[in-house]
Design an enzyme around this catalytic site. Sequence first.
Site, PDB file in Angstrom:
ATOM      1  N   PRO A  10       0.788  -1.230   0.000  1.00 60.87           N
ATOM      2  CA  PRO A  10       0.000   0.000   0.000  1.00 60.87           C
ATOM      3  C   PRO A  10       0.820   1.279   0.000  1.00 60.87           C
ATOM      4  O   PRO A  10       1.847   1.371   0.663  1.00 60.87           O
ATOM      5  CB  PRO A  10      -0.827  -0.096   1.285  1.00 60.87           C
ATOM      6  CG  PRO A  10      -0.107  -1.071   2.147  1.00 60.87           C
ATOM      7  CD  PRO A  10       0.525  -2.050   1.195  1.00 60.87           C
ATOM      8  N   ASN A  11       0.339   2.220  -0.766  1.00 62.31           N
ATOM      9  CA  ASN A  11       0.868   3.591  -0.871  1.00 62.31           C
ATOM     10  C   ASN A  11       2.149   3.686  -1.697  1.00 62.31           C
ATOM     11  O   ASN A  11       2.610   4.789  -1.978  1.00 62.31           O
ATOM     12  CB  ASN A  11       1.077   4.231   0.517  1.00 62.31           C
ATOM     13  CG  ASN A  11      -0.198   4.238   1.335  1.00 62.31           C
ATOM     14  OD1 ASN A  11      -1.206   4.745   0.856  1.00 62.31           O
ATOM     15  ND2 ASN A  11      -0.183   3.650   2.518  1.00 62.31           N
ATOM     16  N   ARG A  18       5.110  10.862  -2.628  1.00 59.02           N
ATOM     17  CA  ARG A  18       4.794  10.606  -1.230  1.00 59.02           C
ATOM     18  C   ARG A  18       6.019  10.847  -0.353  1.00 59.02           C
ATOM     19  O   ARG A  18       7.048  10.216  -0.564  1.00 59.02           O
ATOM     20  CB  ARG A  18       4.391   9.137  -1.126  1.00 59.02           C
ATOM     21  CG  ARG A  18       4.253   8.613   0.257  1.00 59.02           C
ATOM     22  CD  ARG A  18       4.198   7.083   0.253  1.00 59.02           C
ATOM     23  NE  ARG A  18       3.930   6.622   1.598  1.00 59.02           N
ATOM     24  CZ  ARG A  18       4.228   5.420   2.044  1.00 59.02           C
ATOM     25  NH1 ARG A  18       4.805   4.541   1.256  1.00 59.02           N
ATOM     26  NH2 ARG A  18       3.959   5.098   3.284  1.00 59.02           N
ATOM     27  N   TYR A  23      11.144   8.795   1.078  1.00 57.94           N
ATOM     28  CA  TYR A  23      11.096   7.771   0.037  1.00 57.94           C
ATOM     29  C   TYR A  23      11.709   8.200  -1.299  1.00 57.94           C
ATOM     30  O   TYR A  23      11.723   7.429  -2.251  1.00 57.94           O
ATOM     31  CB  TYR A  23       9.641   7.319  -0.173  1.00 57.94           C
ATOM     32  CG  TYR A  23       9.028   6.726   1.081  1.00 57.94           C
ATOM     33  CD1 TYR A  23       9.523   5.542   1.629  1.00 57.94           C
ATOM     34  CD2 TYR A  23       7.972   7.357   1.745  1.00 57.94           C
ATOM     35  CE1 TYR A  23       8.978   5.003   2.786  1.00 57.94           C
ATOM     36  CE2 TYR A  23       7.417   6.824   2.906  1.00 57.94           C
ATOM     37  CZ  TYR A  23       7.928   5.649   3.419  1.00 57.94           C
ATOM     38  OH  TYR A  23       7.391   5.116   4.563  1.00 57.94           O
ATOM     39  N   ASN A  72       8.007  -5.654  -0.868  1.00 58.62           N
ATOM     40  CA  ASN A  72       7.888  -4.531   0.064  1.00 58.62           C
ATOM     41  C   ASN A  72       6.418  -4.462   0.452  1.00 58.62           C
ATOM     42  O   ASN A  72       5.599  -3.908  -0.293  1.00 58.62           O
ATOM     43  CB  ASN A  72       8.362  -3.223  -0.572  1.00 58.62           C
ATOM     44  CG  ASN A  72       8.371  -2.079   0.442  1.00 58.62           C
ATOM     45  OD1 ASN A  72       7.808  -2.200   1.520  1.00 58.62           O
ATOM     46  ND2 ASN A  72       8.996  -0.973   0.085  1.00 58.62           N
ATOM     47  N   ALA A  75       3.093  -0.832   4.792  1.00 59.50           N
ATOM     48  CA  ALA A  75       2.491  -0.815   6.130  1.00 59.50           C
ATOM     49  C   ALA A  75       1.988  -2.195   6.572  1.00 59.50           C
ATOM     50  O   ALA A  75       1.959  -2.491   7.781  1.00 59.50           O
ATOM     51  CB  ALA A  75       1.349   0.196   6.164  1.00 59.50           C
ATOM     52  N   HIS A  78       3.875  -4.547   9.072  1.00 55.21           N
ATOM     53  CA  HIS A  78       3.794  -4.403  10.523  1.00 55.21           C
ATOM     54  C   HIS A  78       2.480  -4.907  11.102  1.00 55.21           C
ATOM     55  O   HIS A  78       2.300  -4.892  12.319  1.00 55.21           O
ATOM     56  CB  HIS A  78       3.985  -2.923  10.894  1.00 55.21           C
ATOM     57  CG  HIS A  78       5.079  -2.251  10.109  1.00 55.21           C
ATOM     58  ND1 HIS A  78       6.367  -2.695  10.155  1.00 55.21           N
ATOM     59  CD2 HIS A  78       5.065  -1.196   9.244  1.00 55.21           C
ATOM     60  CE1 HIS A  78       7.110  -1.920   9.347  1.00 55.21           C
ATOM     61  NE2 HIS A  78       6.347  -1.020   8.782  1.00 55.21           N
ATOM     62  N   ASP A  85       1.613 -15.570   6.882  1.00 56.80           N
ATOM     63  CA  ASP A  85       1.175 -16.957   6.660  1.00 56.80           C
ATOM     64  C   ASP A  85       1.281 -17.336   5.182  1.00 56.80           C
ATOM     65  O   ASP A  85       1.645 -18.470   4.851  1.00 56.80           O
ATOM     66  CB  ASP A  85      -0.272 -17.155   7.128  1.00 56.80           C
ATOM     67  CG  ASP A  85      -0.384 -17.287   8.635  1.00 56.80           C
ATOM     68  OD1 ASP A  85       0.656 -17.359   9.321  1.00 56.80           O
ATOM     69  OD2 ASP A  85      -1.527 -17.305   9.143  1.00 56.80           O
ATOM     70  N   GLU A  96      12.521  -9.670   1.733  1.00 50.85           N
ATOM     71  CA  GLU A  96      11.779  -8.498   2.215  1.00 50.85           C
ATOM     72  C   GLU A  96      12.623  -7.251   1.992  1.00 50.85           C
ATOM     73  O   GLU A  96      13.801  -7.239   2.336  1.00 50.85           O
ATOM     74  CB  GLU A  96      11.499  -8.683   3.715  1.00 50.85           C
ATOM     75  CG  GLU A  96      10.831  -7.479   4.359  1.00 50.85           C
ATOM     76  CD  GLU A  96      10.620  -7.655   5.871  1.00 50.85           C
ATOM     77  OE1 GLU A  96      10.943  -8.742   6.415  1.00 50.85           O
ATOM     78  OE2 GLU A  96      10.153  -6.699   6.495  1.00 50.85           O
ATOM     79  N   HIS A  98      12.712  -2.801   2.248  1.00 49.48           N
ATOM     80  CA  HIS A  98      12.130  -1.506   2.616  1.00 49.48           C
ATOM     81  C   HIS A  98      13.045  -0.409   2.102  1.00 49.48           C
ATOM     82  O   HIS A  98      14.275  -0.559   2.125  1.00 49.48           O
ATOM     83  CB  HIS A  98      11.953  -1.387   4.134  1.00 49.48           C
ATOM     84  CG  HIS A  98      11.028  -2.417   4.678  1.00 49.48           C
ATOM     85  ND1 HIS A  98       9.663  -2.333   4.531  1.00 49.48           N
ATOM     86  CD2 HIS A  98      11.277  -3.587   5.304  1.00 49.48           C
ATOM     87  CE1 HIS A  98       9.113  -3.416   5.052  1.00 49.48           C
ATOM     88  NE2 HIS A  98      10.069  -4.194   5.529  1.00 49.48           N
ATOM     89  N   SER A 100      13.126   2.725   3.389  1.00 43.89           N
ATOM     90  CA  SER A 100      13.662   3.430   4.558  1.00 43.89           C
ATOM     91  C   SER A 100      14.209   2.431   5.575  1.00 43.89           C
ATOM     92  O   SER A 100      13.880   1.239   5.523  1.00 43.89           O
ATOM     93  CB  SER A 100      12.551   4.272   5.204  1.00 43.89           C
ATOM     94  OG  SER A 100      11.512   3.434   5.691  1.00 43.89           O
ATOM     95  N   ARG A 105      12.973   4.391  12.685  1.00 49.73           N
ATOM     96  CA  ARG A 105      11.710   5.134  12.687  1.00 49.73           C
ATOM     97  C   ARG A 105      10.858   4.726  13.894  1.00 49.73           C
ATOM     98  O   ARG A 105      11.372   4.210  14.859  1.00 49.73           O
ATOM     99  CB  ARG A 105      11.012   4.912  11.339  1.00 49.73           C
ATOM    100  CG  ARG A 105      11.892   5.379  10.162  1.00 49.73           C
ATOM    101  CD  ARG A 105      11.233   5.154   8.819  1.00 49.73           C
ATOM    102  NE  ARG A 105      10.028   5.973   8.684  1.00 49.73           N
ATOM    103  CZ  ARG A 105       9.119   5.813   7.721  1.00 49.73           C
ATOM    104  NH1 ARG A 105       9.288   4.866   6.804  1.00 49.73           N
ATOM    105  NH2 ARG A 105       8.062   6.598   7.660  1.00 49.73           N
ATOM    106  N   ARG A 109       7.117   0.354  13.538  1.00 51.47           N
ATOM    107  CA  ARG A 109       7.735  -0.133  12.294  1.00 51.47           C
ATOM    108  C   ARG A 109       8.856  -1.152  12.562  1.00 51.47           C
ATOM    109  O   ARG A 109       9.463  -1.672  11.637  1.00 51.47           O
ATOM    110  CB  ARG A 109       8.284   1.030  11.473  1.00 51.47           C
ATOM    111  CG  ARG A 109       7.226   1.963  10.957  1.00 51.47           C
ATOM    112  CD  ARG A 109       7.802   3.019  10.029  1.00 51.47           C
ATOM    113  NE  ARG A 109       6.974   4.211  10.028  1.00 51.47           N
ATOM    114  CZ  ARG A 109       5.891   4.384   9.252  1.00 51.47           C
ATOM    115  NH1 ARG A 109       5.547   3.467   8.398  1.00 51.47           N
ATOM    116  NH2 ARG A 109       5.176   5.498   9.333  1.00 51.47           N
TER     117      ARG A 109
HETATM  118  C1  DQA Z   1       8.236   1.014   3.926  1.00 50.27           C
HETATM  119  C2  DQA Z   1       8.306   1.230   5.434  1.00 50.27           C
HETATM  120  C3  DQA Z   1       6.941   1.021   6.061  1.00 50.27           C
HETATM  121  O1  DQA Z   1       7.016   1.223   7.469  1.00 50.27           O
HETATM  122  C4  DQA Z   1       5.940   2.015   5.494  1.00 50.27           C
HETATM  123  O2  DQA Z   1       4.645   1.762   6.011  1.00 50.27           O
HETATM  124  C5  DQA Z   1       5.931   2.028   4.014  1.00 50.27           C
HETATM  125  C6  DQA Z   1       7.178   1.888   3.283  1.00 50.27           C
HETATM  126  C7  DQA Z   1       9.583   1.332   3.247  1.00 50.27           C
HETATM  127  O3  DQA Z   1       9.768   0.883   2.115  1.00 50.27           O
HETATM  128  O4  DQA Z   1      10.432   2.028   3.808  1.00 50.27           O
HETATM  129  O5  DQA Z   1       4.886   2.267   3.401  1.00 50.27           O
HETATM  130  O6  DQA Z   1       7.939  -0.353   3.679  1.00 50.27           O
END
Ligand code: DQA
Length: 139
Positions: A10-11, A18, A23, A72, A75, A78, A85, A96, A98, A100, A105, A109
Site C-alpha cells: 500500500p501507498n 509521497r 522515500y 515490500n 504498512a 507491521h 502466513d 523483504e 524496505h 527506509s 523510525r 515499524r
Molecule cells: C516502507 C516502510 C513502512 O514502514 C511504510 O509503512 C511504508 C514503506 C519502506 O519501504 O520504507 O509504506 O515499507
Amino acid sequence: MKKLIIINGPNLNLLGKREPEIYGSQTFTEYLSEIKKKYMSLQIDYFQSNIEGELIDKLHEVGFNYDGIILNAAAYTHTSVGMGDAIKGIETPVVEVHISNTFGREAFRHQSYISPNAKGVILGFGLQSYELAIQSFLD
Ligand code: DQA
C-alpha cells in the site's frame, strides 16, 4: 531465464510524490525501467496493490512457479498475519525490502510479520534496496 517479481504494498504507487524526504523523488515506474534494462538476463515482473487480499492472492499465484519474490509489504509488514502466513505457505523464496530504515523510525515499524518467513531482509538503502534484493538472486 530466471523469473523474479517485485511486489509492492500500500501507498507505494505514490512513490515520487509521497513523503519524498523519506522515500525519494523518483517514481517506481522510472526506477523499474532502469532496473529492467540493467538486468536483461532476468525476467522481472511487477505488481502493486493497496489491498491486502490482492497481495496475498498474488503471492499464491507466483509462489510456486517463480524463482524469487522481492516484497515490500509497506504498512502491511507491521500488521499482516495473513501475509506472513502466505509466505510460509508458498515455495518461492521471498526477500523483504524496505526503502527506509524502519528500525530508525517509529517503534511500530520495528515489528515485521514478513521477516521470520523471509530468506533475507534488505532495508534503508532507498530504491537501491530493490536492486540489492535482485542481486541476491543472481548466481
Ligand atoms: C516502507 C516502510 C513502512 O514502514 C511504510 O509503512 C511504508 C514503506 C519502506 O519501504 O520504507 O509504506 O515499507
